[in-house]
Design an enzyme around this catalytic site. Structure first.
Site, PDB file in Angstrom:
ATOM      1  N   PRO A 140      -3.781  -3.646  18.233  1.00  0.00           N
ATOM      2  CA  PRO A 140      -2.326  -3.591  18.319  1.00  0.00           C
ATOM      3  C   PRO A 140      -1.736  -2.222  18.015  1.00  0.00           C
ATOM      4  O   PRO A 140      -2.191  -1.515  17.126  1.00  0.00           O
ATOM      5  CB  PRO A 140      -1.865  -4.624  17.282  1.00  0.00           C
ATOM      6  CG  PRO A 140      -3.021  -4.842  16.379  1.00  0.00           C
ATOM      7  CD  PRO A 140      -4.243  -4.569  17.193  1.00  0.00           C
ATOM      8  N   ASN A 141      -0.750  -1.890  18.805  1.00  0.00           N
ATOM      9  CA  ASN A 141       0.075  -0.693  18.681  1.00  0.00           C
ATOM     10  C   ASN A 141      -0.629   0.593  19.088  1.00  0.00           C
ATOM     11  O   ASN A 141      -0.006   1.654  19.098  1.00  0.00           O
ATOM     12  CB  ASN A 141       0.665  -0.557  17.267  1.00  0.00           C
ATOM     13  CG  ASN A 141       1.544  -1.735  16.927  1.00  0.00           C
ATOM     14  OD1 ASN A 141       2.444  -2.071  17.689  1.00  0.00           O
ATOM     15  ND2 ASN A 141       1.264  -2.393  15.816  1.00  0.00           N
ATOM     16  N   ALA A 153      -4.472  -2.840  12.868  1.00  0.00           N
ATOM     17  CA  ALA A 153      -4.071  -3.673  11.736  1.00  0.00           C
ATOM     18  C   ALA A 153      -4.902  -4.946  11.603  1.00  0.00           C
ATOM     19  O   ALA A 153      -5.056  -5.475  10.502  1.00  0.00           O
ATOM     20  CB  ALA A 153      -2.590  -4.025  11.843  1.00  0.00           C
ATOM     21  N   HIS A 171     -11.696   4.334  13.364  1.00  0.00           N
ATOM     22  CA  HIS A 171     -10.306   4.538  12.941  1.00  0.00           C
ATOM     23  C   HIS A 171      -9.942   6.005  13.079  1.00  0.00           C
ATOM     24  O   HIS A 171     -10.745   6.886  12.741  1.00  0.00           O
ATOM     25  CB  HIS A 171     -10.089   4.109  11.485  1.00  0.00           C
ATOM     26  CG  HIS A 171     -10.264   2.647  11.280  1.00  0.00           C
ATOM     27  ND1 HIS A 171      -9.344   1.726  11.733  1.00  0.00           N
ATOM     28  CD2 HIS A 171     -11.261   1.950  10.701  1.00  0.00           C
ATOM     29  CE1 HIS A 171      -9.774   0.523  11.431  1.00  0.00           C
ATOM     30  NE2 HIS A 171     -10.936   0.628  10.809  1.00  0.00           N
ATOM     31  N   ARG A 181      -5.090   5.551   2.411  1.00  0.00           N
ATOM     32  CA  ARG A 181      -3.764   5.027   2.725  1.00  0.00           C
ATOM     33  C   ARG A 181      -3.402   3.876   1.798  1.00  0.00           C
ATOM     34  O   ARG A 181      -3.958   3.748   0.717  1.00  0.00           O
ATOM     35  CB  ARG A 181      -3.735   4.638   4.205  1.00  0.00           C
ATOM     36  CG  ARG A 181      -4.014   5.897   5.074  1.00  0.00           C
ATOM     37  CD  ARG A 181      -3.873   5.688   6.529  1.00  0.00           C
ATOM     38  NE  ARG A 181      -2.534   5.199   6.852  1.00  0.00           N
ATOM     39  CZ  ARG A 181      -2.266   4.533   7.956  1.00  0.00           C
ATOM     40  NH1 ARG A 181      -3.199   4.258   8.830  1.00  0.00           N
ATOM     41  NH2 ARG A 181      -1.028   4.127   8.192  1.00  0.00           N
ATOM     42  N   ARG A 215       3.557   7.409  18.146  1.00  0.00           N
ATOM     43  CA  ARG A 215       3.684   6.629  16.903  1.00  0.00           C
ATOM     44  C   ARG A 215       3.070   7.393  15.737  1.00  0.00           C
ATOM     45  O   ARG A 215       1.875   7.672  15.726  1.00  0.00           O
ATOM     46  CB  ARG A 215       2.967   5.289  17.066  1.00  0.00           C
ATOM     47  CG  ARG A 215       2.967   4.465  15.802  1.00  0.00           C
ATOM     48  CD  ARG A 215       2.146   3.193  15.964  1.00  0.00           C
ATOM     49  NE  ARG A 215       2.047   2.529  14.681  1.00  0.00           N
ATOM     50  CZ  ARG A 215       0.917   2.050  14.188  1.00  0.00           C
ATOM     51  NH1 ARG A 215      -0.204   2.145  14.868  1.00  0.00           N
ATOM     52  NH2 ARG A 215       0.914   1.475  13.016  1.00  0.00           N
ATOM     53  N   ASN A 239     -11.603  -0.251  17.575  1.00  0.00           N
ATOM     54  CA  ASN A 239     -10.506   0.124  16.697  1.00  0.00           C
ATOM     55  C   ASN A 239      -9.566  -1.073  16.681  1.00  0.00           C
ATOM     56  O   ASN A 239      -8.726  -1.233  17.560  1.00  0.00           O
ATOM     57  CB  ASN A 239      -9.786   1.381  17.181  1.00  0.00           C
ATOM     58  CG  ASN A 239      -8.716   1.828  16.213  1.00  0.00           C
ATOM     59  OD1 ASN A 239      -8.287   1.074  15.351  1.00  0.00           O
ATOM     60  ND2 ASN A 239      -8.268   3.055  16.363  1.00  0.00           N
ATOM     61  N   GLU A 242     -17.116   0.226  14.108  1.00  0.00           N
ATOM     62  CA  GLU A 242     -15.700   0.266  13.746  1.00  0.00           C
ATOM     63  C   GLU A 242     -15.220   1.722  13.811  1.00  0.00           C
ATOM     64  O   GLU A 242     -15.895   2.623  13.313  1.00  0.00           O
ATOM     65  CB  GLU A 242     -15.535  -0.277  12.330  1.00  0.00           C
ATOM     66  CG  GLU A 242     -14.121  -0.250  11.818  1.00  0.00           C
ATOM     67  CD  GLU A 242     -14.027  -0.721  10.370  1.00  0.00           C
ATOM     68  OE1 GLU A 242     -12.998  -1.318  10.030  1.00  0.00           O
ATOM     69  OE2 GLU A 242     -14.962  -0.474   9.577  1.00  0.00           O
ATOM     70  N   TYR A 265      -1.678   9.570  13.002  1.00  0.00           N
ATOM     71  CA  TYR A 265      -2.603   9.207  14.075  1.00  0.00           C
ATOM     72  C   TYR A 265      -2.879  10.336  15.066  1.00  0.00           C
ATOM     73  O   TYR A 265      -3.706  10.171  15.958  1.00  0.00           O
ATOM     74  CB  TYR A 265      -2.070   7.984  14.827  1.00  0.00           C
ATOM     75  CG  TYR A 265      -1.906   6.790  13.916  1.00  0.00           C
ATOM     76  CD1 TYR A 265      -3.015   6.146  13.377  1.00  0.00           C
ATOM     77  CD2 TYR A 265      -0.644   6.328  13.558  1.00  0.00           C
ATOM     78  CE1 TYR A 265      -2.869   5.067  12.521  1.00  0.00           C
ATOM     79  CE2 TYR A 265      -0.492   5.246  12.711  1.00  0.00           C
ATOM     80  CZ  TYR A 265      -1.605   4.626  12.192  1.00  0.00           C
ATOM     81  OH  TYR A 265      -1.455   3.559  11.345  1.00  0.00           O
TER      82      TYR A 265
END
Length: 148
Positions: A15-16, A83, A106, A113, A23, A80, A104, A28
């Protein structure tokens, strides 16, 4: 199953991530998902790999695509989950349930964070995790996948 399937790398984005480049670029980066796809396709060709890059804001799509990766004999999945990383037991169970290795990925380092980002259900099931190197995280994950 065709031999070319074993050279396929699914790159799945949650998502996103369709908003990359606009964003929160301070977190990012400024690369778009298309920019990252281009980098992966270029490096994939050099490594003899084919990239199948996808993005969805829906958890079920990511699960269906991981099932597809296994069914087609893909070499690996770079995931990725965004969330969903921190919330999805369903993704965790999917990764545990398929034979295809999942790495995985990121862009940022979740451990630097917010506290809620420190838990990764995806990471608990994945073969490995690469995080914190912006778009380079994807390339590093691709290099790892090529060696599996």
């Amino acid at each position: 199953m065709p031999d070319s399937a074993t050279n396929m790398i699914f790159v799945l984005n949650g998502p996103n991530l369709n908003l990359l480049g606009t964003r929160e670029p301070e977190i990012y980066g400024s690369d778009t998902l298309d920019d990252i796809a281009g980098m992966l396709e270029d490096r994939g060709r050099e490594l003899g790999l084919t990239i199948d890059m996808r993005q969805s804001n829906h958890e079920g799509h990511l699960i269906d695509w991981m099932h597809e990766a296994q069914a087609t004999g893909a070499k690996a999945v770079l995931l990725n989950a965004a969330a969903f990383t921190h919330t999805s037991i369903a993704l965790h169970d999917c990764i545990k349930g398929i034979r295809t290795p999942v790495i995985e990925v990121h862009l940022s380092n979740p451990h630097t964070r917010e506290e809620f980002r420190h838990l990764s259900y995806v990471g608990r099931a994945a073969k490995g995790t690469i995080a914190g190197f912006s778009a380079l995280s994807y390339l590093l994950a691709l290099e790892a996948a090529a060696r599996l």
